[in-house]
Scaffold this active site. Structure first.
Site, PDB file in Angstrom:
ATOM      1  N   GLU A 183       0.762  -1.360  -0.007  1.00  0.00           N
ATOM      2  CA  GLU A 183      -0.042   0.112  -0.419  1.00  0.00           C
ATOM      3  C   GLU A 183       0.744   0.846  -0.226  1.00  0.00           C
ATOM      4  OE1 GLU A 183      -2.921   0.112   2.658  1.00  0.00           O
ATOM      5  OE2 GLU A 183      -3.104  -2.455   2.899  1.00  0.00           O
ATOM      6  N   LYS A 187      -0.197   3.538  -4.732  1.00  0.00           N
ATOM      7  CA  LYS A 187       0.598   2.573  -4.520  1.00  0.00           C
ATOM      8  C   LYS A 187       1.709   1.988  -4.781  1.00  0.00           C
ATOM      9  CE  LYS A 187      -2.941   0.666  -3.136  1.00  0.00           C
ATOM     10  NZ  LYS A 187      -4.849  -0.174  -3.160  1.00  0.00           N
ATOM     11  N   ARG A 225       2.470 -14.058  -6.164  1.00  0.00           N
ATOM     12  CA  ARG A 225       1.471 -14.195  -6.618  1.00  0.00           C
ATOM     13  C   ARG A 225       1.140 -13.899  -8.131  1.00  0.00           C
ATOM     14  NH1 ARG A 225      -3.287 -13.188  -1.806  1.00  0.00           N
ATOM     15  NH2 ARG A 225      -4.225 -14.026  -3.569  1.00  0.00           N
ATOM     16  N   ARG A 265     -20.821  11.564  -2.705  1.00  0.00           N
ATOM     17  CA  ARG A 265     -21.141   9.603  -2.598  1.00  0.00           C
ATOM     18  C   ARG A 265     -21.302   9.252  -1.640  1.00  0.00           C
ATOM     19  NH1 ARG A 265     -16.117   9.124  -6.411  1.00  0.00           N
ATOM     20  NH2 ARG A 265     -17.009   6.667  -6.524  1.00  0.00           N
ATOM     21  N   ARG A 271     -13.642  -7.600   0.944  1.00  0.00           N
ATOM     22  CA  ARG A 271     -12.138  -7.726   1.632  1.00  0.00           C
ATOM     23  C   ARG A 271     -12.169  -8.088   2.725  1.00  0.00           C
ATOM     24  NH1 ARG A 271      -8.423  -5.571  -1.658  1.00  0.00           N
ATOM     25  NH2 ARG A 271      -6.914  -6.929  -0.601  1.00  0.00           N
TER      26      ARG A 271
END
Length: 256
Positions: A3, A54, A102, A136, A245
DNA sequence: CTTAATGTTCCCCA
DNA sequence: TTGGGGAACATTAA
């Protein structure tokens, strides 16, 4: 691993060893690591190494290499290729390896930074942040994770930021008062800055360019703490799923 | 064997 | 257009 604080730490650790170097050879060991054609940058010089959101941005004398670390990517100053080394840059002095278990990460050559990314969370003024939140109707954690809203916040820091701001991850952005929105902005700056000071969070395998671990995970208040008592109020930290998540929060400190 | 993991992208539906 | 859900990608560890 990656991050904003981790990318910042990696960029800082690499900069003094990479800036001014010339790339003499580029090898890719996995097609996924470039997603198209391998960037042909042999012969180019590295001007600067910085963080962008990131990602780690390597400015060349012509073009920008964007290193997206994905979930397990790392950039290491060492010559030997291991089983997870996906790319290797041989320099006039030293070697840079891109390792990625990964393979969600990749390296791409661009002319300019990607334009779909939002403002940097450490640079956006509070007033502008408050304005962006208004209007939002998404859940606030989703927005924090949305890289087109702000670039750089991921799952660990979203949870830690929301705890710091005492805000429920499912709070609807538009219904957050300006006062609490400012508090959220403060939490973003505080958590990310502190994490950078600690060299990021090493929760599984994150290391910087020299192989050093980060230490911010010691200060995590909610991430991965489900089932343990909240350090502030003693309530049991809960784990739910938001935006697919794992999401960790204190049910009494963080109200909608 | 199942589940989850620091991420992104694409597709589907309301 | 916005927002949510789900799957896919690849690999390891618990």
């Amino acid at each position: 691993m990656p991050e904003l604080p981790e990318a910042e730490t990696i960029a800082r650790s690499l900069a003094p060893r990479l800036e001014g170097r010339r790339i003499v050879d580029v090898e890719f060991f996995a097609r996924r690591a470039h997603g198209g054609r391998p960037p042909e940058v042999a012969g180019r010089r590295i001007r600067r190494v910085r963080r962008y959101g990131k990602q780690v941005m390597i400015e060349l004398d012509r073009g920008l290499l964007f290193v997206r670390l994905g979930m397990t990517g790392s950039l290491l100053l060492r010559a030997g290729a291991g089983p997870y080394t996906r790319a290797r840059f041989t320099l006039d002095q030293g070697t840079l390896c891109f390792d990625d278990v990964r393979q969600f990460g990749s390296i791409r050559l661009m002319d300019r930074p990607p334009e779909h990314l939002g403002p940097d969370p450490l640079e956006i003024p509070a007033t502008q942040f408050v304005d962006r939140l208004r209007g939002r109707r998404a859940q606030v954690k989703r927005l924090l994770l949305d890289q087109s809203f702000l670039r750089g916040i991921g799952n660990i820091y979203a949870d830690e930021i929301l705890f710091r701001a005492r805000m429920h991850p499912k709070a609807v952005a538009a219904r957050i008062s300006p006062l609490r929105a400012r508090r959220l902005h403060r939490a973003i700056v505080e958590i990310l800055s502190r994490a950078i000071k600690k060299g990021g969070s090493s929760i599984s395998d994150y290391v910087d360019g020299e192989g050093r671990q980060g230490f911010f995970q010691i200060q995590h208040k909610v991430y991965g703490k489900q089932g343990t008592p909240c350090q502030k109020c003693g309530a049991i930290i809960r784990r739910i799923v938001v935006a697919q998540r794992g999401t960790h929060y204190c049910p009494t400190c963080q109200r909608i």
